[in-house]
Design a protein around this motif. Structure first.
Motif, PDB file in Angstrom:
ATOM      1  N   TRP A 118       0.824  -1.209   0.000  1.00  0.00           N
ATOM      2  CA  TRP A 118       0.000   0.000   0.000  1.00  0.00           C
ATOM      3  C   TRP A 118       0.860   1.261   0.000  1.00  0.00           C
ATOM      4  N   PHE A 119       2.021   1.240   0.665  1.00  0.00           N
ATOM      5  CA  PHE A 119       2.927   2.392   0.651  1.00  0.00           C
ATOM      6  C   PHE A 119       3.409   2.659  -0.772  1.00  0.00           C
ATOM      7  N   LEU A 120       3.753   1.590  -1.501  1.00  0.00           N
ATOM      8  CA  LEU A 120       4.185   1.748  -2.892  1.00  0.00           C
ATOM      9  C   LEU A 120       3.096   2.428  -3.714  1.00  0.00           C
ATOM     10  N   TYR A 121       1.870   1.937  -3.573  1.00  0.00           N
ATOM     11  CA  TYR A 121       0.755   2.504  -4.331  1.00  0.00           C
ATOM     12  C   TYR A 121       0.547   3.985  -3.977  1.00  0.00           C
ATOM     13  N   GLU A 122       0.572   4.309  -2.696  1.00  0.00           N
ATOM     14  CA  GLU A 122       0.391   5.702  -2.277  1.00  0.00           C
ATOM     15  C   GLU A 122       1.493   6.605  -2.819  1.00  0.00           C
ATOM     16  N   PHE A 123       2.735   6.143  -2.759  1.00  0.00           N
ATOM     17  CA  PHE A 123       3.843   6.950  -3.270  1.00  0.00           C
ATOM     18  C   PHE A 123       3.664   7.226  -4.764  1.00  0.00           C
ATOM     19  N   ILE A 124       3.199   6.232  -5.507  1.00  0.00           N
ATOM     20  CA  ILE A 124       2.987   6.392  -6.946  1.00  0.00           C
ATOM     21  C   ILE A 124       1.880   7.403  -7.212  1.00  0.00           C
ATOM     22  N   VAL A 125       0.733   7.223  -6.561  1.00  0.00           N
ATOM     23  CA  VAL A 125      -0.416   8.113  -6.793  1.00  0.00           C
ATOM     24  C   VAL A 125      -0.088   9.541  -6.371  1.00  0.00           C
ATOM     25  N   LEU A 126       0.602   9.706  -5.258  1.00  0.00           N
ATOM     26  CA  LEU A 126       0.926  11.058  -4.789  1.00  0.00           C
ATOM     27  C   LEU A 126       1.948  11.761  -5.674  1.00  0.00           C
ATOM     28  N   SER A 127       2.680  11.014  -6.485  1.00  0.00           N
ATOM     29  CA  SER A 127       3.654  11.639  -7.376  1.00  0.00           C
ATOM     30  C   SER A 127       3.002  12.169  -8.661  1.00  0.00           C
ATOM     31  N   LEU A 128       1.757  11.775  -8.913  1.00  0.00           N
ATOM     32  CA  LEU A 128       1.062  12.202 -10.128  1.00  0.00           C
ATOM     33  C   LEU A 128       0.512  13.617  -9.966  1.00  0.00           C
ATOM     34  N   PRO A 129       0.416  14.357 -11.060  1.00  0.00           N
ATOM     35  CA  PRO A 129      -0.152  15.712 -10.958  1.00  0.00           C
ATOM     36  C   PRO A 129      -1.641  15.656 -10.625  1.00  0.00           C
ATOM     37  N   ALA A 130      -2.141  16.718 -10.049  1.00  0.00           N
ATOM     38  CA  ALA A 130      -3.559  16.777  -9.679  1.00  0.00           C
ATOM     39  C   ALA A 130      -4.445  16.731 -10.919  1.00  0.00           C
ATOM     40  N   LYS A 131      -4.013  17.375 -11.983  1.00  0.00           N
ATOM     41  CA  LYS A 131      -4.780  17.408 -13.227  1.00  0.00           C
ATOM     42  C   LYS A 131      -4.076  16.513 -14.244  1.00  0.00           C
ATOM     43  N   LYS A 132      -4.745  15.433 -14.601  1.00  0.00           N
ATOM     44  CA  LYS A 132      -4.160  14.464 -15.515  1.00  0.00           C
ATOM     45  C   LYS A 132      -4.893  14.547 -16.855  1.00  0.00           C
ATOM     46  N   ILE A 133      -4.285  15.258 -17.813  1.00  0.00           N
ATOM     47  CA  ILE A 133      -4.928  15.427 -19.112  1.00  0.00           C
ATOM     48  C   ILE A 133      -3.916  15.194 -20.230  1.00  0.00           C
ATOM     49  N   HIS A 134      -4.451  14.803 -21.396  1.00  0.00           N
ATOM     50  CA  HIS A 134      -3.615  14.622 -22.573  1.00  0.00           C
ATOM     51  C   HIS A 134      -3.025  15.971 -22.999  1.00  0.00           C
ATOM     52  N   PRO A 135      -1.902  15.937 -23.713  1.00  0.00           N
ATOM     53  CA  PRO A 135      -1.394  17.188 -24.295  1.00  0.00           C
ATOM     54  C   PRO A 135      -2.435  17.772 -25.242  1.00  0.00           C
ATOM     55  N   SER A 136      -2.378  19.063 -25.433  1.00  0.00           N
ATOM     56  CA  SER A 136      -3.349  19.764 -26.265  1.00  0.00           C
ATOM     57  C   SER A 136      -3.447  19.121 -27.653  1.00  0.00           C
ATOM     58  N   GLY A 137      -4.687  18.840 -28.044  1.00  0.00           N
ATOM     59  CA  GLY A 137      -4.935  18.287 -29.368  1.00  0.00           C
ATOM     60  C   GLY A 137      -4.955  16.775 -29.442  1.00  0.00           C
ATOM     61  N   THR A 138      -4.692  16.074 -28.327  1.00  0.00           N
ATOM     62  CA  THR A 138      -4.624  14.610 -28.388  1.00  0.00           C
ATOM     63  C   THR A 138      -5.724  13.909 -27.613  1.00  0.00           C
ATOM     64  N   CYS A 139      -6.641  14.656 -27.018  1.00  0.00           N
ATOM     65  CA  CYS A 139      -7.774  14.028 -26.327  1.00  0.00           C
ATOM     66  C   CYS A 139      -8.718  13.398 -27.348  1.00  0.00           C
ATOM     67  N   ASN A 140      -9.539  12.497 -26.868  1.00  0.00           N
ATOM     68  CA  ASN A 140     -10.555  11.848 -27.683  1.00  0.00           C
ATOM     69  C   ASN A 140     -11.451  12.941 -28.283  1.00  0.00           C
ATOM     70  N   LYS A 141     -11.453  13.049 -29.604  1.00  0.00           N
ATOM     71  CA  LYS A 141     -12.179  14.142 -30.286  1.00  0.00           C
ATOM     72  C   LYS A 141     -13.689  14.077 -30.046  1.00  0.00           C
ATOM     73  N   ALA A 142     -14.257  12.872 -30.030  1.00  0.00           N
ATOM     74  CA  ALA A 142     -15.705  12.745 -29.826  1.00  0.00           C
ATOM     75  C   ALA A 142     -16.100  13.262 -28.440  1.00  0.00           C
ATOM     76  N   MET A 143     -15.324  12.882 -27.416  1.00  0.00           N
ATOM     77  CA  MET A 143     -15.620  13.330 -26.058  1.00  0.00           C
ATOM     78  C   MET A 143     -15.391  14.834 -25.921  1.00  0.00           C
ATOM     79  N   SER A 144     -14.330  15.340 -26.523  1.00  0.00           N
ATOM     80  CA  SER A 144     -14.040  16.776 -26.447  1.00  0.00           C
ATOM     81  C   SER A 144     -15.145  17.601 -27.074  1.00  0.00           C
ATOM     82  N   SER A 145     -15.684  17.139 -28.211  1.00  0.00           N
ATOM     83  CA  SER A 145     -16.762  17.904 -28.839  1.00  0.00           C
ATOM     84  C   SER A 145     -18.025  17.872 -27.986  1.00  0.00           C
ATOM     85  N   LYS A 146     -18.299  16.748 -27.320  1.00  0.00           N
ATOM     86  CA  LYS A 146     -19.456  16.689 -26.417  1.00  0.00           C
ATOM     87  C   LYS A 146     -19.273  17.625 -25.235  1.00  0.00           C
ATOM     88  N   LEU A 147     -18.067  17.682 -24.684  1.00  0.00           N
ATOM     89  CA  LEU A 147     -17.806  18.587 -23.571  1.00  0.00           C
ATOM     90  C   LEU A 147     -17.957  20.041 -24.000  1.00  0.00           C
TER      91      LEU A 147
END
Length: 192
Positions: A118-147
């Protein structure tokens, strides 16, 4: 914790001095740890733990590097995120298990070992940024247009869409007025 027995470190039986433990974390680790709410579903990471035992404490230094797959906060497709984190954990023996701080853990002396899964898992998750998004222009186009179709727009917004449909942002535009709330602007609030 039988399914995590691979991640048990037998502290009591270790001689004083320095020790090293290595682990490879892949999809099977994240499947084991998944309780239905796990943020990380798969990954490929190398873990090196340097353990220093003294007469009263165990100092564990974790070095975790690799990548994990997490859902994009914008389009929900998987996104690969790099992980490179170093963490420290001090372990002491006591009567019962307790976490005294983020870095200090007391384990029962009768157990004589610590499970680090569990410590390993927590260390991994806490190292990730709060906002996890694809680089600009690479998100799923269908979902982006719906949003884009359903996002809130101010009166000053132009009717034509941006070329990059995944750059979704809601501006704090004070000139926008929602008529449903306009009557509340005239209410006087006395703060006593």
């Amino acid at each position: 914790m039988g399914k995590f027995s691979l991640y048990n470190i037998p502290l009591r039986s270790l001689p004083e001095g320095k020790h090293e433990f290595k682990y490879d974390l892949d999809k099977s680790f994240f499947v084991l740890i998944d309780d239905g709410t796990a943020e990380v579903k798969k990954g490929d990471l190398k873990v090196v733990i340097s353990l220093k035992k003294t007469s009263a404490t165990f100092e564990l230094n974790f070095d975790i590097a690799g990548s994990v797959q997490v859902p994009c906060d914008r389009c929900l497709d998987d996104i690969s995120m790099d992980v490179d984190t170093k963490n420290k954990l001090i372990v002491k023996f006591g009567k019962e298990y307790s976490e005294e701080s983020d870095e200090i853990v007391i384990i029962p002396e009768d157990d004589g070992e610590i499970n680090i899964a569990w410590f390993l898992y927590e260390f991994i998750v806490l190292s990730l940024p709060a906002k996890k998004i694809h680089p600009s222009g690479t998100c799923n186009k269908a979902m982006s247009s719906k949003l884009n179709k359903h996002r809130a727009r101010s009166a000053d917004d132009e009717d034509d869409q941006d070329e990059d449909a995944d750059d979704i942002s809601i501006d704090d535009d004070s000139s926008y007025s929602d008529p449903r709330w306009d009557s509340l602007k005239d209410i006087s609030v006395d703060e006593d």
